[in-house]
Design a protein around this motif. Structure first.
Motif, PDB file in Angstrom:
ATOM      1  N   LEU A 126       0.925  -1.260   0.000  1.00  0.00           N
ATOM      2  CA  LEU A 126       0.110  -0.178   0.003  1.00  0.00           C
ATOM      3  C   LEU A 126       0.805   1.084  -0.071  1.00  0.00           C
ATOM      4  O   LEU A 126       2.020   1.140  -0.085  1.00  0.00           O
ATOM      5  N   SER A 147      -1.150   2.976   6.144  1.00  0.00           N
ATOM      6  CA  SER A 147      -2.079   2.072   5.351  1.00  0.00           C
ATOM      7  C   SER A 147      -2.106   0.826   5.483  1.00  0.00           C
ATOM      8  O   SER A 147      -3.183   0.151   5.722  1.00  0.00           O
ATOM      9  N   ARG A 193      -3.626  -0.083   8.989  1.00  0.00           N
ATOM     10  CA  ARG A 193      -5.099   0.048   9.080  1.00  0.00           C
ATOM     11  C   ARG A 193      -5.343  -0.986   8.423  1.00  0.00           C
ATOM     12  O   ARG A 193      -6.708  -1.631   8.902  1.00  0.00           O
TER      13      ARG A 193
END
Length: 183
Positions: free
Chosen positions: A168, A173, A176
């Motif tokens: 990502l 990111s 998450r």
């Protein structure tokens, strides 16, 4: 009378077991060459020359190019496992699983030998071998602190491999996304 030399004996001149010292030196040099040039760009002769030994000595102690790759990968994978283990030692539950995955990805990305080895496995169609590896699965289970199970271990291995193949935008990111699947 022919005097036989015990290959496992401590060599007073070398300061240790000659075989172990030679193998360590060969793998260390091979890892450096892989980091500098990539696995496909090195040869047995390159490794032997940089290690300061003959091609015959290299073959006697570690084998050919495939054995060099396997040995360097095994040593690098063990180093990654130690790093992950240290990072998750105090964690339990979901936090441990998340950290085990993310630290694995970060450590593998930082290790050219493992990254190159996984990329080569993918390029040569060995994906199935990597994703179904009992050793990788068992290591994933242990590091993530999960109950044993083929599906669970393969899930962890596949998540790590997916993040390596398709990263990502940044680590935040990735964190998450992993947290959303673990919760």
């Amino acid at each position: 009378m022919v005097r036989r030399i015990d290959p496992d004996a401590t060599d007073w001149l070398a300061g240790g077991n000659r075989r172990e010292l030679a193998v360590d030196r060969i793998y260390q040099v091979a890892a450096e060459l892989i980091r500098d040039r990539g696995f496909d760009s090195i040869s047995v002769d390159d490794v032997a020359e940089r290690a300061g030994c003959s091609r015959a000595t290299l073959y006697r102690y570690v084998g050919g190019k495939a054995a060099i790759r396997d040995g360097v990968m095994a040593r690098s994978a063990a180093a990654v496992a130690r790093e992950v283990s240290a990072a998750v030692a105090s964690l339990t539950g979901k936090a441990r699983v998340v950290e085990a995955i993310l630290v694995s990805v970060r450590a593998i990305r930082a290790d050219a030998a493992v990254s190159d080895g996984l990329a080569a496995a993918r390029a040569t169609g060995m994906d199935n071998y990597v994703t179904s590896s009992k050793l990788l699965g068992d290591t994933a289970i242990e590091l993530a602190g999960l109950d044993a199970g083929d599906e669970t271990s393969q899930w962890v291995v596949r998540i790590v491999l997916a993040l390596l193949a398709w990263p990502l935008a940044d680590e935040g990111s990735e964190r998450r996304m992993v947290e959303s699947f673990i919760s």
